[in-house]
Design a protein around this motif. Structure first.
Motif, PDB file in Angstrom:
ATOM      1  N   SER A   1      51.656  36.829  63.615  1.00 35.94           N
ATOM      2  CA  SER A   1      50.268  36.208  63.590  1.00 35.94           C
ATOM      3  C   SER A   1      49.280  36.833  62.519  1.00 35.94           C
ATOM      4  CB  SER A   1      49.507  36.460  64.815  1.00 35.94           C
ATOM      5  OG  SER A   1      49.418  37.715  65.308  1.00 35.94           O
ATOM      6  N   GLY A   2      49.926  37.919  61.607  1.00 39.43           N
ATOM      7  CA  GLY A   2      49.242  38.528  60.628  1.00 39.43           C
ATOM      8  C   GLY A   2      48.812  37.507  59.696  1.00 39.43           C
ATOM      9  N   LYS A   3      47.595  37.766  58.927  1.00 41.21           N
ATOM     10  CA  LYS A   3      47.217  36.913  57.854  1.00 41.21           C
ATOM     11  C   LYS A   3      46.980  38.008  56.555  1.00 41.21           C
ATOM     12  CE  LYS A   3      46.473  32.931  59.927  1.00 41.21           C
ATOM     13  NZ  LYS A   3      46.866  31.722  59.355  1.00 41.21           N
ATOM     14  N   LEU A   4      47.054  37.606  55.241  1.00 40.45           N
ATOM     15  CA  LEU A   4      46.877  38.461  53.990  1.00 40.45           C
ATOM     16  C   LEU A   4      45.577  38.710  53.997  1.00 40.45           C
ATOM     17  CD1 LEU A   4      49.318  36.705  51.327  1.00 40.45           C
ATOM     18  CD2 LEU A   4      49.620  39.056  52.599  1.00 40.45           C
ATOM     19  N   PRO A   5      45.377  40.181  53.782  1.00 41.31           N
ATOM     20  CA  PRO A   5      43.837  40.568  53.748  1.00 41.31           C
ATOM     21  C   PRO A   5      43.498  40.778  52.046  1.00 41.31           C
ATOM     22  CG  PRO A   5      45.384  42.550  53.953  1.00 41.31           C
ATOM     23  CD  PRO A   5      46.179  41.419  54.054  1.00 41.31           C
ATOM     24  N   PHE A   6      44.567  40.159  51.227  1.00 42.09           N
ATOM     25  CA  PHE A   6      44.341  39.884  49.855  1.00 42.09           C
ATOM     26  C   PHE A   6      44.993  38.722  49.236  1.00 42.09           C
ATOM     27  CE2 PHE A   6      47.616  43.427  50.378  1.00 42.09           C
ATOM     28  CZ  PHE A   6      48.634  42.528  49.959  1.00 42.09           C
ATOM     29  N   THR A   7      44.465  38.202  48.165  1.00 41.18           N
ATOM     30  CA  THR A   7      45.097  37.208  47.479  1.00 41.18           C
ATOM     31  C   THR A   7      46.553  37.580  46.793  1.00 41.18           C
ATOM     32  OG1 THR A   7      42.924  36.339  46.917  1.00 41.18           O
ATOM     33  CG2 THR A   7      44.926  35.606  45.496  1.00 41.18           C
ATOM     34  N   TRP A   8      47.664  36.792  47.053  1.00 42.77           N
ATOM     35  CA  TRP A   8      48.826  37.195  46.362  1.00 42.77           C
ATOM     36  C   TRP A   8      49.172  36.491  45.016  1.00 42.77           C
ATOM     37  CZ3 TRP A   8      52.797  40.021  49.725  1.00 42.77           C
ATOM     38  CH2 TRP A   8      53.898  40.335  49.182  1.00 42.77           C
ATOM     39  N   ALA A   9      48.865  37.151  43.938  1.00 50.17           N
ATOM     40  CA  ALA A   9      48.577  36.410  42.534  1.00 50.17           C
ATOM     41  C   ALA A   9      49.906  36.081  42.190  1.00 50.17           C
ATOM     42  CB  ALA A   9      47.962  37.071  41.615  1.00 50.17           C
ATOM     43  N   ALA A  10      50.376  35.040  41.404  1.00 47.76           N
ATOM     44  CA  ALA A  10      51.425  34.677  41.085  1.00 47.76           C
ATOM     45  C   ALA A  10      51.872  35.822  39.871  1.00 47.76           C
ATOM     46  CB  ALA A  10      51.796  33.454  40.523  1.00 47.76           C
ATOM     47  N   ALA A  11      50.556  36.112  39.093  1.00 46.32           N
ATOM     48  CA  ALA A  11      51.121  37.071  37.824  1.00 46.32           C
ATOM     49  C   ALA A  11      49.634  37.854  37.720  1.00 46.32           C
ATOM     50  CB  ALA A  11      51.181  36.175  36.539  1.00 46.32           C
ATOM     51  N   LEU A  12      50.265  38.893  37.182  1.00 42.98           N
ATOM     52  CA  LEU A  12      48.915  39.890  36.765  1.00 42.98           C
ATOM     53  C   LEU A  12      47.766  39.198  36.324  1.00 42.98           C
ATOM     54  CD1 LEU A  12      48.118  42.881  37.670  1.00 42.98           C
ATOM     55  CD2 LEU A  12      49.276  43.608  35.654  1.00 42.98           C
ATOM     56  N   ASN A  13      48.109  38.428  35.448  1.00 46.17           N
ATOM     57  CA  ASN A  13      46.963  37.846  34.535  1.00 46.17           C
ATOM     58  C   ASN A  13      46.184  36.777  35.123  1.00 46.17           C
ATOM     59  OD1 ASN A  13      45.755  38.464  32.067  1.00 46.17           O
ATOM     60  ND2 ASN A  13      46.362  36.146  31.522  1.00 46.17           N
ATOM     61  N   ASP A  14      46.457  36.636  36.622  1.00 43.48           N
ATOM     62  CA  ASP A  14      45.769  35.657  37.334  1.00 43.48           C
ATOM     63  C   ASP A  14      44.833  36.519  37.974  1.00 43.48           C
ATOM     64  OD1 ASP A  14      47.324  33.712  36.483  1.00 43.48           O
ATOM     65  OD2 ASP A  14      48.440  33.211  38.461  1.00 43.48           O
ATOM     66  N   VAL A  15      44.857  37.672  38.054  1.00 40.47           N
ATOM     67  CA  VAL A  15      43.881  38.380  38.948  1.00 40.47           C
ATOM     68  C   VAL A  15      42.456  38.734  37.933  1.00 40.47           C
ATOM     69  CG1 VAL A  15      43.409  40.797  39.744  1.00 40.47           C
ATOM     70  CG2 VAL A  15      45.681  39.757  39.845  1.00 40.47           C
ATOM     71  N   PRO A  16      41.467  38.247  38.428  1.00 40.99           N
ATOM     72  CA  PRO A  16      40.444  38.301  37.281  1.00 40.99           C
ATOM     73  C   PRO A  16      40.025  39.813  36.632  1.00 40.99           C
ATOM     74  CG  PRO A  16      39.699  37.380  39.594  1.00 40.99           C
ATOM     75  CD  PRO A  16      41.025  37.860  39.659  1.00 40.99           C
ATOM     76  N   ALA A  17      40.037  40.747  37.166  1.00 39.48           N
ATOM     77  CA  ALA A  17      40.024  42.057  36.511  1.00 39.48           C
ATOM     78  C   ALA A  17      41.132  42.111  35.225  1.00 39.48           C
ATOM     79  CB  ALA A  17      40.224  43.337  37.324  1.00 39.48           C
ATOM     80  N   HIS A  18      42.293  41.493  35.468  1.00 38.67           N
ATOM     81  CA  HIS A  18      43.238  41.596  34.330  1.00 38.67           C
ATOM     82  C   HIS A  18      42.853  40.524  33.395  1.00 38.67           C
ATOM     83  CE1 HIS A  18      45.503  44.899  36.169  1.00 38.67           C
ATOM     84  NE2 HIS A  18      44.955  44.509  37.348  1.00 38.67           N
ATOM     85  N   ARG A  19      42.760  39.306  33.759  1.00 34.72           N
ATOM     86  CA  ARG A  19      42.382  38.319  32.924  1.00 34.72           C
ATOM     87  C   ARG A  19      41.388  38.623  31.932  1.00 34.72           C
ATOM     88  NH1 ARG A  19      43.412  33.205  34.820  1.00 34.72           N
ATOM     89  NH2 ARG A  19      42.589  31.774  33.428  1.00 34.72           N
ATOM     90  N   LEU A  20      40.348  39.153  32.606  1.00 37.46           N
ATOM     91  CA  LEU A  20      39.031  39.738  31.456  1.00 37.46           C
ATOM     92  C   LEU A  20      39.325  40.896  30.972  1.00 37.46           C
ATOM     93  CD1 LEU A  20      36.510  38.274  34.017  1.00 37.46           C
ATOM     94  CD2 LEU A  20      37.394  37.002  32.357  1.00 37.46           C
TER      95      LEU A  20
END
Ligand code: BGC
Length: 736
Positions: free
Chosen positions: A552-571
């Protein structure tokens, strides 16, 4: 004559027996604090505001105030180290229960689990004579490379707030202080002592501060740990804005600000800017082992000298000591508190229960899970993480456990036919500060041979359960540095691809505190996020795999497909840019408030698994949500209700999540923000009504021009669903 002597004697004895106010438990704490303060000498005052050993600070012997002992935190009580060194003291009574790391706790989405966690940990701390636990950590998950994400509660300020409050309350019910860390903006480990974070006021207040604020204003935390990094060019352990203005001013914090170990750098700033207790400062004296080393602390001899010379009055000092005394009366001087207990069955049960609710079933095609032991399946278990102890390593949260059940042992306790193959070699070390796992993980086969052998066995198995992911070694999920890559280390991708080519029934269990790239995801029918669970790891994972526990657990974070999809890395906003002198690295949080799922919606990326996602072995139906009114005015609350039904054949729990969408705003707002959730436990066929209450604060954003939270009148939508990307029902309403 005899009579008057007797009278005099009775009078003198009565006087002698009269308790001083500070020892009188019937008096209010503030009166006791004032009284004790009045009795203290300058030397005694200076002494209580800084360490005397790695983890303790002195009390006031003359007044009967005991020494104060802290310890890490946050997942179990750290073993004792030597007085002045990080090496083990070599005690035989300091093995603990390791509770699941805080990402797993956050993944339960169940505040009751956080309360149980805090209570259980507090009992262990009490037994061990610790008055303050250095935790919990609530730094927001901004990048999946952060080596310490496993110690924190995910990417969402609301979720982290709801989980930190009961943890703090549960811990402090024992008379053991929480020291919520690391305040603030310590969102990655690389160059943590030199990073100067540049962040908008909006992101600061909307994303990075709320969990700390909740811990203080609702949880009533007795301690806060300043972070290593800088904000506006000032170290956070003595940062005027962070400590004096926000924490102590705006939030009315009445506890102590503790420096992170070695996080204090300047006497004047420490005196003026709100640091109350200095710990871990590296002085020459310490490395040289001088007997008076702690006198070299910034808040020790240098401070006393400056007072004597008239640079400061004792105004700031008294304020610090008042806070320390308050802490004493809440902890060491609290005679109501119990004695605690260590490694009790109730603590193991708590650890297993929390883990059972925090493990996340990410993917389950063909309903391949659970695997019933009654079928007598031939199981092949592959991967170093099926056997490696994970409680040793990772930095200051490293533990010495009484027991740790490995995944393969957990499975062997349930299934008859379990074969193990190593598959890959990660890190064979098992040492941290003198604690050793005692495991011999040496391996003679080459990486290629390991894959070949695992593949050969996979052909014969009904199911292949791969335990991979990261570990607690440097540059993995570990303090001090960040991960070097988003992908899985140690050639695990090759191994999993090779296994999937010969067996269709692969179950991948990822052991980590962070998401990782899963390039072979389409070839693997089932994926479980198994976290770092602690003592009961193997049992809890086997519970879920076998179906004894319905996940019954739910992710406490987004599981990005690639690092570059993470805003901090994208920018390109990580790890920052070094200044010319190479002393400070400026890390600008260019993504602003668009962290995690807030960024997914802005940049239209497709995560592998969205924030809030997690499957069950049963199915749920969310009925249409309805509001009790369509227009709200002023501070009027809005109630939104819906019916949740378990439509499958097993008992289970669904986390119903409510996100708010501000249809039109004067600033750019995230498309949706989590503002309420409820974990609903249902028997097969059972229905329950869930009601969420939304108030004005939930509709607000932090207005940088006004320096306050503002809710703008207009149209809003409540989006109710089972993850940040699965919305089942919408309700429109207007704020007047
Ligand atoms: C860590 C803290 C920890 C402290 C004491 C520091 O290096 O950042 O989280 O509590 O050490 O071990």
């Amino acid at each position: 004559m005899i009579c008057s002597v007797l009278m005099l004697l009775t009078f003198t004895m009565g006087q002698a027996q009269q308790r001083p106010i500070y020892l009188d438990e019937s008096q209010p704490i503030e009166k006791r604090v004032d009284d004790a303060l009045r009795r203290m000498t300058l030397d005694e005052k200076i002494a209580v505001i800084h360490a005397q050993s790695k983890f303790s600070s002195p009390g006031v012997k003359r007044l009967g105030l005991p020494d104060f002992w802290t310890d890490d935190g946050p997942h179990g009580v750290r073993p004792d180290v030597l007085w002045d060194e990080w090496e083990q003291a070599g005690q035989t009574n300091d093995s603990c229960v390791a509770f699941p790391a805080l990402t797993c706790l956050a993944a339960t989405w169940n505040p009751q689990m956080a309360l149980l966690y805090g209570q259980s940990l507090g009992e262990e701390a009490l037994y061990r004579g610790k008055n303050m636990i250095l935790g919990p950590g609530v730094n927001i998950f901004r990048t999946p490379l952060n080596g310490r994400n496993f110690e924190y509660m995910g990417e969402d300020p609301y979720l982290a707030s709801r989980m930190v409050v009961p943890y703090v309350q549960g811990l402090q019910q024992n008379g053991v202080a929480a020291c919520v860390k690391h305040y603030a903006l310590n969102n990655d480990e690389e160059y943590r002592h030199q990073v100067n974070v540049i962040v908008s006021d909006r992101a600061l207040h909307e994303i990075y501060l709320p969990a700390f604020k909740a811990a203080v204003t609702e949880g009533k935390a007795w301690g806060i740990m300043g972070a290593y990094n800088l904000y506006k060019d000032q170290h956070n352990c003595h940062n005027a804005i962070m400590l004096n203005q926000i924490l102590k001013g705006d939030w009315g914090f009445d506890g102590v600000v503790v420096s992170d170990w070695g996080g204090c750098h300047d006497t004047d700033e420490a005196v003026r800017n709100g640091l109350d207790m200095e710990f871990g400062t590296w002085t020459d004296g310490l490395t040289m082992g001088a007997t008076n080393a702690y006198d070299n602390y910034y808040l020790a001899a240098a401070y006393k000298k400056a007072i004597k010379e008239g640079k400061y009055t004792t105004r700031e000092l008294d304020e610090k000591v008042r806070r320390v005394l308050r802490l004493f009366f809440r902890t060491t001087m609290n005679r109501q508190r119990g004695y605690g207990f260590l490694c009790s069955e109730s603590h193991y049960e708590a650890a297993r229960k929390i883990a059972g609710e925090g493990i996340v079933l990410l993917k389950n095609e063909r309903q391949i899970l659970p695997i019933s032991p009654a079928q007598q399946p031939r199981l092949l278990v592959v991967g170093e993480n099926a056997v490696k102890m994970m409680t040793v390593g990772g930095g200051s949260s490293s533990l010495k456990v009484q027991r740790e059940i490995s995944p393969v042992d957990g499975l062997r306790a349930i299934y008859n036919n379990v074969v193990y193959e190593r598959g890959y070699v990660g890190d064979i070390g098992g040492q941290y500060n003198g604690v050793s796992t005692g495991q011999d993980l040496t391996e003679k086969r080459t990486a290629e041979d390991l894959i070949t052998d695992a593949v050969a066995m996979a052909r014969e198995a009904d199911y292949v359960i791969v335990f991979g992911g990261l570990n607690k070694s440097d540059h993995q999920d570990c303090e001090g540095h960040d991960r070097l890559e988003y992908g899985l280390p140690y050639m695990q991708d090759r191994l999993i691809e090779a296994l999937a080519a010969v067996n269709k029934n692969i179950i991948y269990v990822n052991i980590s505190g962070n998401p990782v790239a899963l390039p072979w995801l389409k070839d693997v029918p089932a994926v479980i996020q198994g976290w770092f669970i602690g003592s009961e790891a193997g049992e809890a994972l086997a519970d879920v795999i076998s179906g004894k526990v319905n996940p019954s657990g739910k992710l406490p974070f987004t599981w990005a497909a690639a690092l570059n999809d993470v805003p901090a890395h994208r920018l390109d906003a990580y790890p920052g840019v070094w200044r010319k002198d190479h002393k400070v690295i400026d890390e600008e949080y260019k993504e602003g408030v668009f962290v995690g799922y807030r960024g997914v919606e802005k940049y239209k990326t497709r995560p592998l698994f969205p924030f809030g996602h997690g499957l069950s072995y049963t199915t749920f139906k969310l009925g249409k949500a309805q509001a009790d009114k369509s227009v709200i005015t002023g501070d009027e609350p809005l109630r939104i209700s819906l019916t949740v039904t378990n439509t499958g054949s097993r008992a289970g729990a669904e986390v119903v999540q409510l996100y708010l969408h501000d249809v039109k705003a004067s600033v750019e707002r995230p498309y949706k923000e989590l503002k309420a959730f409820d974990k609903v436990f249902l028997q097969p066929g059972e229905s329950r009504d869930v009601t969420f209450t939304i108030n004005r604060q939930a509709l607000s954003f932090y207005d940088e021009t006004q320096h306050q939270w503002t809710a703008e009148p207009g149209a809003f939508e409540a989006l109710i669903g089972t993850s940040s990307s699965h919305v089942a029902s919408k309700v429109k309403f207007t704020l007047k």
